[in-house]
Design an enzyme around this catalytic site. Structure first.
Site, PDB file in Angstrom:
ATOM      1  N   GLY A  41     -38.601  -0.044 -10.781  1.00  0.00           N
ATOM      2  CA  GLY A  41     -39.243  -0.610 -11.973  1.00  0.00           C
ATOM      3  C   GLY A  41     -38.767  -2.028 -12.249  1.00  0.00           C
ATOM      4  CD  GLN A  42     -39.981  -6.346 -16.641  1.00  0.00           C
ATOM      5  OE1 GLN A  42     -40.108  -5.506 -17.553  1.00  0.00           O
ATOM      6  NE2 GLN A  42     -40.189  -7.622 -16.843  1.00  0.00           N
ATOM      7  CG  ASP A  83     -41.069  13.753 -10.808  1.00  0.00           C
ATOM      8  OD1 ASP A  83     -42.105  14.436 -10.662  1.00  0.00           O
ATOM      9  OD2 ASP A  83     -40.765  13.178 -11.868  1.00  0.00           O
ATOM     10  CG  ASP A 135     -39.277   4.486  -8.520  1.00  0.00           C
ATOM     11  OD1 ASP A 135     -38.829   3.618  -9.273  1.00  0.00           O
ATOM     12  OD2 ASP A 135     -40.382   5.044  -8.685  1.00  0.00           O
ATOM     13  CE  LYS A 188     -37.932   3.782 -23.886  1.00  0.00           C
ATOM     14  NZ  LYS A 188     -37.007   4.274 -22.831  1.00  0.00           N
ATOM     15  CE1 TYR A 205     -41.348   0.528 -25.259  1.00  0.00           C
ATOM     16  CE2 TYR A 205     -41.186   2.194 -23.561  1.00  0.00           C
ATOM     17  CZ  TYR A 205     -40.747   1.014 -24.131  1.00  0.00           C
ATOM     18  OH  TYR A 205     -39.700   0.324 -23.572  1.00  0.00           O
ATOM     19  NE  ARG A 214     -43.518   2.162  -7.271  1.00  0.00           N
ATOM     20  CZ  ARG A 214     -43.175   2.034  -8.553  1.00  0.00           C
ATOM     21  NH1 ARG A 214     -43.328   3.046  -9.361  1.00  0.00           N
ATOM     22  NH2 ARG A 214     -42.692   0.899  -9.017  1.00  0.00           N
ATOM     23  N   GLY A 271     -35.643   5.474 -11.311  1.00  0.00           N
ATOM     24  CA  GLY A 271     -36.625   4.451 -11.655  1.00  0.00           C
ATOM     25  C   GLY A 271     -36.176   3.088 -11.151  1.00  0.00           C
TER      26      GLY A 271
HETATM   27  C1  VAH Z   1     -43.145  -3.270 -23.525  1.00  0.00           C
HETATM   28  N1  VAH Z   1     -41.600  -4.641 -22.231  1.00  0.00           N
HETATM   29  O1  VAH Z   1     -43.774  -4.277 -23.743  1.00  0.00           O
HETATM   30  C2  VAH Z   1     -41.726  -3.416 -23.016  1.00  0.00           C
HETATM   31  C3  VAH Z   1     -40.753  -3.503 -24.157  1.00  0.00           C
HETATM   32  C4  VAH Z   1     -40.256  -4.550 -26.369  1.00  0.00           C
HETATM   33  C5  VAH Z   1     -41.229  -4.430 -25.256  1.00  0.00           C
HETATM   34  O2  VAH Z   1     -40.473  -2.262 -24.657  1.00  0.00           O
HETATM   35  O3  VAH Z   1     -43.602  -2.171 -23.711  1.00  0.00           O
END
Ligand code: VAH
Length: 313
Positions: free
Chosen positions: A9-10, A50, A32, A144, A140, A34, A6
Protein backbone atom coordinates in the site's frame (compact mmCIF):
# COMPACT_ATOMS: atom_id res chain seq x y z
CA UNK A 1 11.07 -9.87 13.59
CA UNK A 2 8.58 -7.43 12.04
CA UNK A 3 5.58 -8.33 9.88
CA UNK A 4 4.01 -5.63 7.70
CA UNK A 5 0.45 -6.48 6.63
CA UNK A 6 -0.53 -4.42 3.57
CA UNK A 7 3.11 -3.80 2.61
CA UNK A 8 2.21 -2.92 -1.01
CA UNK A 9 0.00 0.00 0.00
CA UNK A 10 0.88 3.72 -0.03
CA UNK A 11 2.42 3.76 3.47
CA UNK A 12 3.50 0.10 3.49
CA UNK A 13 5.71 0.52 0.42
CA UNK A 14 7.96 3.15 2.03
CA UNK A 15 7.63 1.75 5.55
CA UNK A 16 8.96 -1.64 4.41
CA UNK A 17 12.05 -0.09 2.79
CA UNK A 18 12.83 2.12 5.79
CA UNK A 19 12.36 -0.73 8.31
CA UNK A 20 14.56 -3.02 6.20
CA UNK A 21 17.29 -0.35 6.08
CA UNK A 22 17.01 0.00 9.85
CA UNK A 23 16.69 -3.62 11.03
CA UNK A 24 18.04 -5.68 8.14
CA UNK A 25 15.98 -7.04 5.27
CA UNK A 26 15.59 -10.55 6.68
CA UNK A 27 14.05 -9.17 9.88
CA UNK A 28 11.19 -7.44 8.04
CA UNK A 29 8.57 -9.70 6.42
CA UNK A 30 6.51 -7.86 3.81
CA UNK A 31 3.03 -9.24 3.12
CA UNK A 32 0.00 -8.27 1.09
CA UNK A 33 -3.18 -9.86 -0.20
CA UNK A 34 -1.74 -9.63 -3.73
CA UNK A 35 1.63 -10.85 -5.01
CA UNK A 36 4.44 -8.44 -4.15
CA UNK A 37 6.15 -6.52 -6.93
CA UNK A 38 9.63 -7.58 -8.01
CA UNK A 39 11.40 -4.82 -6.06
CA UNK A 40 9.87 -6.01 -2.82
CA UNK A 41 10.40 -9.68 -3.26
CA UNK A 42 14.05 -9.17 -4.23
CA UNK A 43 14.73 -6.93 -1.24
CA UNK A 44 13.57 -9.37 1.44
CA UNK A 45 11.04 -12.01 2.56
CA UNK A 46 7.54 -11.63 1.07
CA UNK A 47 4.37 -13.63 1.89
CA UNK A 48 0.83 -13.46 0.50
CA UNK A 49 -1.39 -12.74 3.54
CA UNK A 50 -5.06 -11.77 3.57
CA UNK A 51 -5.53 -9.41 6.55
CA UNK A 52 -8.93 -11.04 7.11
CA UNK A 53 -7.45 -14.52 7.43
CA UNK A 54 -6.38 -14.99 11.05
CA UNK A 55 -4.85 -18.42 10.41
CA UNK A 56 -2.64 -17.03 7.62
CA UNK A 57 -1.41 -14.24 9.91
CA UNK A 58 -0.75 -16.71 12.75
CA UNK A 59 1.16 -19.13 10.51
CA UNK A 60 3.48 -16.32 9.29
CA UNK A 61 4.04 -15.24 12.91
CA UNK A 62 5.03 -18.83 13.77
CA UNK A 63 7.13 -19.32 10.61
CA UNK A 64 9.35 -16.24 11.17
CA UNK A 65 9.07 -15.69 14.95
CA UNK A 66 7.33 -12.35 14.39
CA UNK A 67 7.27 -10.07 17.47
CA UNK A 68 5.93 -6.81 15.98
CA UNK A 69 3.09 -6.24 13.49
CA UNK A 70 2.38 -3.10 11.46
CA UNK A 71 -1.22 -3.45 10.21
CA UNK A 72 -1.34 -1.19 7.15
CA UNK A 73 -4.15 -2.86 5.19
CA UNK A 74 -7.40 -0.86 4.89
CA UNK A 75 -9.88 0.72 2.49
CA UNK A 76 -9.40 4.50 2.44
CA UNK A 77 -12.14 7.14 2.52
CA UNK A 78 -13.28 7.40 -1.11
CA UNK A 79 -13.15 3.64 -1.78
CA UNK A 80 -14.87 2.86 1.51
CA UNK A 81 -17.86 5.04 0.57
CA UNK A 82 -18.36 2.79 -2.46
CA UNK A 83 -17.96 -0.47 -0.47
CA UNK A 84 -19.24 0.25 3.09
CA UNK A 85 -19.78 -3.38 4.20
CA UNK A 86 -16.41 -4.63 2.94
CA UNK A 87 -14.63 -1.52 4.26
CA UNK A 88 -16.07 -2.10 7.75
CA UNK A 89 -15.21 -5.83 7.56
CA UNK A 90 -11.62 -5.30 6.38
CA UNK A 91 -10.80 -2.27 8.56
CA UNK A 92 -12.26 -3.76 11.76
CA UNK A 93 -11.78 -7.53 11.58
CA UNK A 94 -8.14 -7.29 10.52
CA UNK A 95 -7.60 -5.19 13.67
CA UNK A 96 -9.42 -7.74 15.87
CA UNK A 97 -7.23 -10.56 14.51
CA UNK A 98 -4.04 -8.70 15.39
CA UNK A 99 -5.29 -7.42 18.78
CA UNK A 100 -6.44 -10.94 19.77
CA UNK A 101 -3.12 -12.52 18.69
CA UNK A 102 -1.37 -9.95 20.89
CA UNK A 103 -3.77 -10.64 23.78
CA UNK A 104 -2.84 -14.32 23.43
CA UNK A 105 0.85 -13.37 23.71
CA UNK A 106 1.73 -14.13 20.08
CA UNK A 107 2.62 -10.50 19.20
CA UNK A 108 4.61 -8.13 21.46
CA UNK A 109 3.89 -4.76 19.83
CA UNK A 110 1.38 -3.48 17.24
CA UNK A 111 1.26 -0.38 15.06
CA UNK A 112 -2.18 0.52 13.74
CA UNK A 113 -2.85 3.65 11.60
CA UNK A 114 -5.74 5.95 12.36
CA UNK A 115 -6.53 9.15 10.48
CA UNK A 116 -7.78 12.71 10.75
CA UNK A 117 -10.86 11.12 9.19
CA UNK A 118 -11.96 10.29 12.77
CA UNK A 119 -13.01 13.96 12.99
CA UNK A 120 -16.35 15.02 11.51
CA UNK A 121 -18.38 18.13 10.58
CA UNK A 122 -19.01 19.06 14.26
CA UNK A 123 -15.28 18.95 15.17
CA UNK A 124 -13.50 22.35 15.51
CA UNK A 125 -11.68 22.74 12.17
CA UNK A 126 -8.75 24.97 13.22
CA UNK A 127 -5.97 23.50 15.41
CA UNK A 128 -8.15 20.46 16.02
CA UNK A 129 -7.27 19.25 19.54
CA UNK A 130 -6.28 15.73 20.59
CA UNK A 131 -9.48 15.46 22.66
CA UNK A 132 -12.59 16.90 21.02
CA UNK A 133 -15.99 16.13 19.48
CA UNK A 134 -15.62 13.28 16.97
CA UNK A 135 -18.69 12.47 14.83
CA UNK A 136 -17.11 11.08 11.63
CA UNK A 137 -19.51 11.07 8.66
CA UNK A 138 -17.58 8.63 6.44
CA UNK A 139 -17.45 4.82 6.57
CA UNK A 140 -13.67 5.04 6.77
CA UNK A 141 -13.79 7.61 9.60
CA UNK A 142 -16.32 5.52 11.56
CA UNK A 143 -14.06 2.45 11.24
CA UNK A 144 -11.02 4.43 12.41
CA UNK A 145 -12.89 5.91 15.38
CA UNK A 146 -14.15 2.45 16.41
CA UNK A 147 -10.66 1.02 15.91
CA UNK A 148 -9.16 3.65 18.21
CA UNK A 149 -11.65 2.72 20.95
CA UNK A 150 -10.72 -0.98 20.62
CA UNK A 151 -6.98 -0.23 20.66
CA UNK A 152 -7.36 1.70 23.92
CA UNK A 153 -9.61 -1.05 25.37
CA UNK A 154 -7.15 -3.88 24.54
CA UNK A 155 -4.32 -1.82 26.02
CA UNK A 156 -6.16 -1.00 29.26
CA UNK A 157 -7.95 -4.35 29.77
CA UNK A 158 -5.47 -6.86 28.24
CA UNK A 159 -2.16 -4.94 28.41
CA UNK A 160 -1.69 -5.08 24.63
CA UNK A 161 1.12 -2.71 23.51
CA UNK A 162 -0.65 -1.14 20.51
CA UNK A 163 0.42 2.32 19.23
CA UNK A 164 -1.37 4.53 16.74
CA UNK A 165 -1.14 7.78 14.79
CA UNK A 166 -3.95 9.85 13.22
CA UNK A 167 -2.24 10.43 9.87
CA UNK A 168 -3.14 13.54 7.87
CA UNK A 169 -3.26 13.25 4.09
CA UNK A 170 -0.01 11.60 2.97
CA UNK A 171 1.93 12.39 -0.18
CA UNK A 172 4.54 10.04 -1.64
CA UNK A 173 6.11 9.19 -4.98
CA UNK A 174 7.04 5.52 -4.61
CA UNK A 175 3.49 4.10 -4.65
CA UNK A 176 0.42 5.11 -6.64
CA UNK A 177 -2.37 6.56 -4.43
CA UNK A 178 -5.10 4.16 -3.31
CA UNK A 179 -8.52 5.73 -3.11
CA UNK A 180 -7.97 8.53 -0.59
CA UNK A 181 -9.71 11.91 -0.72
CA UNK A 182 -6.35 13.62 -0.13
CA UNK A 183 -4.79 11.73 -3.04
CA UNK A 184 -5.39 14.66 -5.38
CA UNK A 185 -2.15 15.95 -3.83
CA UNK A 186 -0.28 12.90 -5.21
CA UNK A 187 -1.92 12.79 -8.65
CA UNK A 188 -1.22 16.50 -9.22
CA UNK A 189 2.55 15.89 -9.29
CA UNK A 190 2.28 12.95 -11.70
CA UNK A 191 0.06 14.94 -14.08
CA UNK A 192 2.11 18.14 -13.80
CA UNK A 193 5.00 16.12 -15.25
CA UNK A 194 3.07 13.98 -17.72
CA UNK A 195 0.44 16.50 -18.95
CA UNK A 196 1.44 19.93 -17.64
CA UNK A 197 -2.07 20.29 -16.20
CA UNK A 198 -4.37 18.80 -13.56
CA UNK A 199 -8.11 18.78 -12.92
CA UNK A 200 -8.66 18.83 -9.16
CA UNK A 201 -11.62 16.90 -7.70
CA UNK A 202 -11.56 19.27 -4.69
CA UNK A 203 -12.34 22.99 -4.90
CA UNK A 204 -9.43 25.47 -4.95
CA UNK A 205 -9.84 26.63 -1.33
CA UNK A 206 -10.23 23.16 0.29
CA UNK A 207 -7.71 23.30 3.12
CA UNK A 208 -6.60 19.92 4.55
CA UNK A 209 -3.89 18.70 6.94
CA UNK A 210 -1.08 17.05 4.94
CA UNK A 211 2.31 15.41 5.45
CA UNK A 212 5.15 14.14 3.26
CA UNK A 213 5.61 10.35 3.48
CA UNK A 214 9.21 10.67 4.73
CA UNK A 215 7.86 12.47 7.80
CA UNK A 216 5.01 9.97 8.25
CA UNK A 217 7.34 6.95 8.15
CA UNK A 218 9.80 8.63 10.52
CA UNK A 219 6.92 9.33 12.97
CA UNK A 220 5.73 5.72 12.69
CA UNK A 221 9.17 4.36 13.58
CA UNK A 222 9.59 6.97 16.34
CA UNK A 223 6.35 6.05 18.12
CA UNK A 224 7.24 2.35 17.90
CA UNK A 225 10.74 2.94 19.30
CA UNK A 226 9.57 5.20 22.14
CA UNK A 227 9.76 3.73 25.68
CA UNK A 228 6.30 2.41 26.58
CA UNK A 229 6.00 4.83 29.52
CA UNK A 230 6.15 7.75 27.06
CA UNK A 231 3.08 6.52 25.17
CA UNK A 232 0.40 8.19 27.25
CA UNK A 233 -2.34 7.96 24.60
CA UNK A 234 -3.44 4.47 23.52
CA UNK A 235 -6.31 5.47 21.24
CA UNK A 236 -4.32 7.41 18.61
CA UNK A 237 -2.07 10.50 18.48
CA UNK A 238 -2.90 13.59 16.43
CA UNK A 239 -0.01 14.22 14.05
CA UNK A 240 0.63 17.25 11.86
CA UNK A 241 3.16 18.79 9.50
CA UNK A 242 1.45 21.29 7.17
CA UNK A 243 -1.87 22.20 5.62
CA UNK A 244 -2.59 23.50 2.14
CA UNK A 245 -5.25 23.96 -0.53
CA UNK A 246 -5.24 22.73 -4.16
CA UNK A 247 -4.52 26.33 -5.19
CA UNK A 248 -1.47 26.54 -2.91
CA UNK A 249 0.04 23.22 -4.06
CA UNK A 250 -0.51 24.30 -7.67
CA UNK A 251 1.43 27.53 -6.95
CA UNK A 252 4.25 25.50 -5.40
CA UNK A 253 4.41 23.34 -8.56
CA UNK A 254 4.38 26.42 -10.84
CA UNK A 255 7.59 27.58 -9.15
CA UNK A 256 9.18 24.50 -10.83
CA UNK A 257 6.93 24.14 -13.90
CA UNK A 258 5.83 27.70 -14.86
CA UNK A 259 3.38 26.58 -17.56
CA UNK A 260 1.51 24.20 -15.26
CA UNK A 261 -2.25 24.87 -15.15
CA UNK A 262 -4.99 23.61 -12.84
CA UNK A 263 -8.78 23.62 -13.00
CA UNK A 264 -11.37 22.48 -10.45
CA UNK A 265 -14.22 19.99 -10.94
CA UNK A 266 -15.34 18.93 -7.42
CA UNK A 267 -16.93 15.47 -7.14
CA UNK A 268 -18.32 13.30 -4.30
CA UNK A 269 -15.00 13.59 -2.49
CA UNK A 270 -15.62 17.30 -1.82
CA UNK A 271 -18.24 16.37 0.81
CA UNK A 272 -15.73 14.04 2.51
CA UNK A 273 -13.03 16.74 2.54
CA UNK A 274 -15.47 19.34 3.89
CA UNK A 275 -16.16 17.10 6.90
CA UNK A 276 -12.49 17.08 7.94
CA UNK A 277 -10.35 19.64 9.85
CA UNK A 278 -8.21 22.30 8.18
CA UNK A 279 -5.27 21.84 10.52
CA UNK A 280 -4.36 19.77 13.59
CA UNK A 281 -2.83 20.39 17.04
CA UNK A 282 -0.25 17.63 17.58
CA UNK A 283 1.30 18.99 20.80
CA UNK A 284 0.77 15.66 22.62
CA UNK A 285 2.92 13.79 20.06
CA UNK A 286 5.56 16.53 20.25
CA UNK A 287 5.60 16.39 24.07
CA UNK A 288 5.30 12.61 24.61
CA UNK A 289 7.71 11.23 22.00
CA UNK A 290 9.54 14.27 20.55
CA UNK A 291 7.72 14.41 17.24
CA UNK A 292 8.87 17.16 14.84
CA UNK A 293 8.06 17.36 11.14
CA UNK A 294 10.77 18.27 8.57
CA UNK A 295 9.05 18.81 5.19
CA UNK A 296 6.98 21.86 4.30
CA UNK A 297 5.10 22.34 1.00
CA UNK A 298 8.11 23.67 -0.93
CA UNK A 299 10.52 20.99 0.35
CA UNK A 300 7.98 18.29 -0.50
CA UNK A 301 7.36 19.71 -3.98
CA UNK A 302 11.07 19.81 -4.78
CA UNK A 303 11.54 16.21 -3.57
CA UNK A 304 8.42 14.86 -5.27
CA UNK A 305 9.25 16.34 -8.67
CA UNK A 306 12.89 15.25 -8.43
CA UNK A 307 11.94 11.64 -7.61
CA UNK A 308 9.07 11.43 -10.09
CA UNK A 309 11.21 12.89 -12.87
CA UNK A 310 13.80 10.14 -12.29
CA UNK A 311 11.03 7.49 -12.30
CA UNK A 312 9.18 8.98 -15.32
CA UNK A 313 12.33 9.29 -17.47
C1 VAH B 1 -7.81 9.35 2.73
N1 VAH B 1 -5.38 9.54 2.65
O1 VAH B 1 -7.86 10.33 2.03
C2 VAH B 1 -6.50 9.05 3.44
C3 VAH B 1 -6.45 9.73 4.78
C4 VAH B 1 -6.85 11.86 6.03
C5 VAH B 1 -6.93 11.16 4.72
O2 VAH B 1 -7.15 9.02 5.71
O3 VAH B 1 -8.75 8.62 2.89
Amino acid sequence: TILIIGACGQIGTELTQKLRNLYGKDNVIASDVREGNAAFVSSGPFEVVDALNRNQIESIIDKYGVTEVYLMAALLSATAEKNPAFAWDLNMNSLFHVLNLAKEGKIKKIFWPSSIAVFGPTTPKEDTPQYTVMEPSTVYGISKQAGERWCEYYNKVHGVDVRSIRYPGLISWSAMPGGGTTDYAVAIYHEALSKGKYTSFLSEDTRLPMMYMDDAVRATIAIMQAPTENIKIRSSYNLSAMDFTPKEIAEAIKAHIPDFTIDYVPDFRQKIADSWPKNIDDSHARNDWNWKHKYDLNDMTTDMLKNLQSVVE
